[in-house]
Write a protein that holds these residues in place. Structure first.
Motif, short mmCIF file in Angstrom:
data_model
loop_
_atom_site.label_atom_id
_atom_site.label_comp_id
_atom_site.label_asym_id
_atom_site.label_seq_id
_atom_site.Cartn_x
_atom_site.Cartn_y
_atom_site.Cartn_z
N ARG A 99 0.84 -1.19 0.00
CA ARG A 99 0.00 0.00 0.00
C ARG A 99 0.88 1.24 0.00
N GLU A 100 0.48 2.21 -0.78
CA GLU A 100 1.11 3.51 -0.75
C GLU A 100 0.05 4.53 -0.37
N LYS A 101 0.45 5.49 0.41
CA LYS A 101 -0.51 6.49 0.86
C LYS A 101 0.14 7.86 0.79
N GLU A 102 -0.53 8.78 0.15
CA GLU A 102 -0.05 10.15 0.10
C GLU A 102 -0.62 10.89 1.29
N VAL A 103 0.23 11.64 1.96
CA VAL A 103 -0.21 12.39 3.12
C VAL A 103 0.16 13.85 2.92
N SER A 104 -0.70 14.72 3.39
CA SER A 104 -0.37 16.14 3.37
C SER A 104 0.18 16.50 4.73
#
Length: 169
Positions: free
Chosen positions: A116-121
C-alpha cells in the motif's frame, strides 16, 4: 572494530571489555571499518546489553537482557547476525564481499513487498499536536512538519513507555 563502552548503574571491569572485544570479532567478517557502541545497564537481577554498530552509513542495533551480562551480549550479537543474514541480499553491497559464503542457507524470511502507498499532506504542528493526532488515529507513528524547524519529523510510541521523535540530520 572501534568499540565504545557505556555503563549505567554498573561497573565494567577490563576483563569484561576484553571478552566483549573477543566476541565482537564474530562480526568482523561483515564489516571493513565499523564502530561499535556497547551500552550495559543493570536493574535488580537483570543486565541489559544494547549493541549498536555503525558501518558504511548503516546502523545495526540489537538489545538483549539476561541475568548475566555476557549472556546478554551473546544474545545481542546473535540477534545482529541473524538480522544481517536475513537481509543479506539487500546488504551485500554495503558489507564485505567475503561476509557470506555459498553455503549460507539462511534466506530472506520476510518479503518486503509494498502492499500500500498512501499520500499524506503535511501541515505544520508542534510535537505535542503530532502525538495527539497519532493517538487519535490509533497509529504507532505519525509523520508531520515541525512548526518550529520546518523539517519533516516522525513521532512514535516507544515499546517501554513514552514517545520518541525522529529528526533528520
Amino acid at each position: 572494530m572501534n568499540t565504545t563502552y557505556i555503563a549505567r548503574k554498573i561497573t565494567l571491569p577490563d576483563a569484561f571489555k576484553e571478552k566483549v572485544d573477543a566476541r565482537l570479532n564474530k562480526l568482523d567478517k561483515f564489516f571493513d571499518d565499523a564502530k561499535a557502541e556497547v551500552k550495559v545497564s543493570a536493574q535488580k537481577d537483570t543486565a541489559t546489553v544494547e549493541l549498536t554498530i555503525r558501518a558504511d552509513g548503516m546502523v545495526f542495533r540489537a538489545e538483549n537482557s539476561d541475568a548475566d551480562k555476557m549472556d546478554a551480549l551473546d544474545g545481542a550479537i546473535e540477534t545482529l547476525i541473524r538480522r544481517i543474514r536475513r537481509n543479506k541480499t539487500r546488504l551485500q553491497k554495503k558489507l564485505k564481499a567475503s561476509a557470506f559464503d555459498a553455503n549460507d542457507l539462511v534466506h530472506d524470511e520476510y518479503s518486503h513487498d509494498v502492499v500500500r502507498e498512501k499520500e499524506v499532506s503535511l501541515r505544520p504542528m508542534t510535537v505535542d499536536e503530532a502525538i495527539t493526532q497519532m493517538t487519535l488515529l490509533g497509529h504507532s507513528f505519525f509523520m508531520f512538519e515541525n512548526a518550529e524547524t520546518g523539517a519533516v519529523n516522525v513521532v512514535y510510541r516507544r515499546s517501554e513507555s513514552g514517545y520518541g521523535v525522529l529528526i533528520p540530520e
